[in-house]
Design an enzyme around this catalytic site. Structure first.
Site, short mmCIF file in Angstrom:
data_model
loop_
_atom_site.label_atom_id
_atom_site.label_comp_id
_atom_site.label_asym_id
_atom_site.label_seq_id
_atom_site.Cartn_x
_atom_site.Cartn_y
_atom_site.Cartn_z
N HIS A 69 -54.47 -2.34 -5.85
CA HIS A 69 -55.82 -1.84 -6.15
C HIS A 69 -56.37 -2.76 -7.24
O HIS A 69 -55.63 -3.19 -8.13
CB HIS A 69 -55.73 -0.39 -6.63
CG HIS A 69 -57.06 0.22 -7.02
ND1 HIS A 69 -58.23 -0.01 -6.31
CD2 HIS A 69 -57.41 1.05 -8.04
CE1 HIS A 69 -59.23 0.66 -6.89
NE2 HIS A 69 -58.75 1.30 -7.94
N SER B 153 -35.78 6.12 -16.03
CA SER B 153 -36.62 6.54 -14.89
C SER B 153 -35.81 7.33 -13.88
O SER B 153 -34.70 6.95 -13.52
CB SER B 153 -37.22 5.31 -14.21
OG SER B 153 -37.75 5.67 -12.95
N SER C 51 -67.15 23.18 20.13
CA SER C 51 -68.05 23.91 21.03
C SER C 51 -69.48 23.38 20.91
O SER C 51 -69.83 22.74 19.91
CB SER C 51 -68.05 25.40 20.68
OG SER C 51 -68.66 25.59 19.40
N GLU D 244 -59.47 24.67 8.18
CA GLU D 244 -59.85 23.97 9.42
C GLU D 244 -60.37 22.54 9.18
O GLU D 244 -60.60 21.81 10.14
CB GLU D 244 -60.89 24.80 10.20
CG GLU D 244 -60.28 26.09 10.74
CD GLU D 244 -61.18 26.76 11.78
OE1 GLU D 244 -61.96 26.05 12.45
OE2 GLU D 244 -61.10 27.99 11.91
N GLY E 154 -42.67 4.76 -6.94
CA GLY E 154 -43.29 6.01 -6.50
C GLY E 154 -43.61 5.95 -5.02
O GLY E 154 -42.91 5.31 -4.24
#
Length: 331
Positions: free
Chosen positions: A108, A51, A252, A231, A26
């Protein structure tokens, strides 16, 4: 300050003459396999029969075998499958091939830390976890760069576990960017916490709540979408580039003042207490148990939540708006 390790700290020769099996092809699987191959390492890919990824891997010049055959043939087995699929595949097709001195690797720590997988004592168990999606791991490698990685040793049967993990990290391009040493426990707990509280859970809930607040107050959903979802990427890119300071330098003064005065009112002491609670659920194994049981029961609750989320008005508005963005690359 934690130490980062780079190309000079890792020795790729440790993997010379070894065969690395990448289980799964993957997002991460294809990147690891292709980067290792380009680093001159002998790579095979292990996939289940039928697969759809087999043709892709073969087209890229990688030999494809069944998971069982790949595990039998390899010295170093990297499992890059979804957390919930790993235990079954490991038990049925990998475990019997873990002979002495082999390396079992993960990106992981979930299955090892929560003892879904309990490897034999005579193999090295390591982790190499790129801190970026697979397409980025591949693209940066091709550009002569890399994605930073975490690495860890859970079990060092050979006495070479750490060197082997670092060599693998070098093979996928991680040491070009820097690799950081951790433990399976630390990586697993921090990764789950980050996903749940900030990156996915926290951010998704924040975006939806902002959108809903504006729409409920009578503002156009399209404007609410722009202000509360669209955004986010602009702001996140600035933060990634140079931290919160760079972001605040770029917005800003009005936005910065609003940030500093109103932000703490959104993330309150109550929110922080909930974050601690979520962390303790991760540490105690409560979340892992819940996730494992959810998968064992056929994902009924999971699928219901997915369906409900897909029907949220922000998804409808977003789909219509994105269709009109001539500049948005089709994903």
């Amino acid at each position: 300050m934690a130490r980062m390790y780079y190309d000079a700290d890792a020795n790729l020769d440790i993997l010379a003459g070894k065969t690395i099996a990448i289980i799964g092809y993957g997002s991460q699987g294809h990147a690891h396999a292709l980067n290792l191959k380009d680093s001159g390492i002998n790579v095979i890919v292990g996939l289940y029969p039928g697969s759809k990824s087999a043709a892709k891997a073969e087209a890229a010049g990688l030999p494809v075998k069944s998971v069982s055959d790949a595990a039998a043939a390899a010295d170093f087995i990297m499992i890059l499958l979804p957390d919930e699929a790993m235990k079954t595949v490991y038990t049925n097709e990998i475990a019997e091939h873990l002979t002495e001195d082999k390396v079992l690797a993960f990106a992981h720590g979930f299955n090892i830390h929560f003892a879904q997988i309990v490897p034999p004592a005579n193999v090295d168990v390591v982790m190499i976890a790129p801190k970026g999606p697979g397409h980025l791991v591949r693209r940066t490698y091709e550009q002569g760069e890399g994605v930073p990685c975490l690495f860890a040793v859970y079990q060092d049967a050979s006495g070479q576990g750490r060197d082997r993990a670092m060599a693998y990290a070098k093979g996928i391009g991680g040491t070009r960017a820097g690799i950081l040493e951790t433990t399976f426990r630390e990586e697993t707990e921090t990764d789950l916490f980050g996903e749940q509280v900030v990156l996915c859970g926290g951010l998704s809930a924040l975006i939806k709540a902002g959108f809903e607040t504006l729409v409920d107050a009578g503002y156009q959903p399209e404007l609410a979408y722009f202000e509360c979802l669209h955004e986010v990427k602009l702001i996140v890119d600035l933060i990634v580039e140079g931290g919160l300071a760079t972001m605040r330098d770029s917005i800003s003064n009005t936005a910065e003042y609003g940030d500093l005065t109103r932000g703490p009112r959104v993330i309150t002491d109550e929110t922080r207490a909930e974050m601690k609670k979520i962390l303790s659920e991760i540490q105690s194994g409560q979340f892992a148990r819940e996730f494992v049981l959810e998968n064992m029961s056929g994902k009924a609750g999971f699928n219901a939540m997915r369906r409900r989320e897909a029907e949220h008005p922000i998804e409808e508005v977003g789909k219509d708006l994105r269709a009109m963005f001539s500049w948005l690359k089709k994903v």
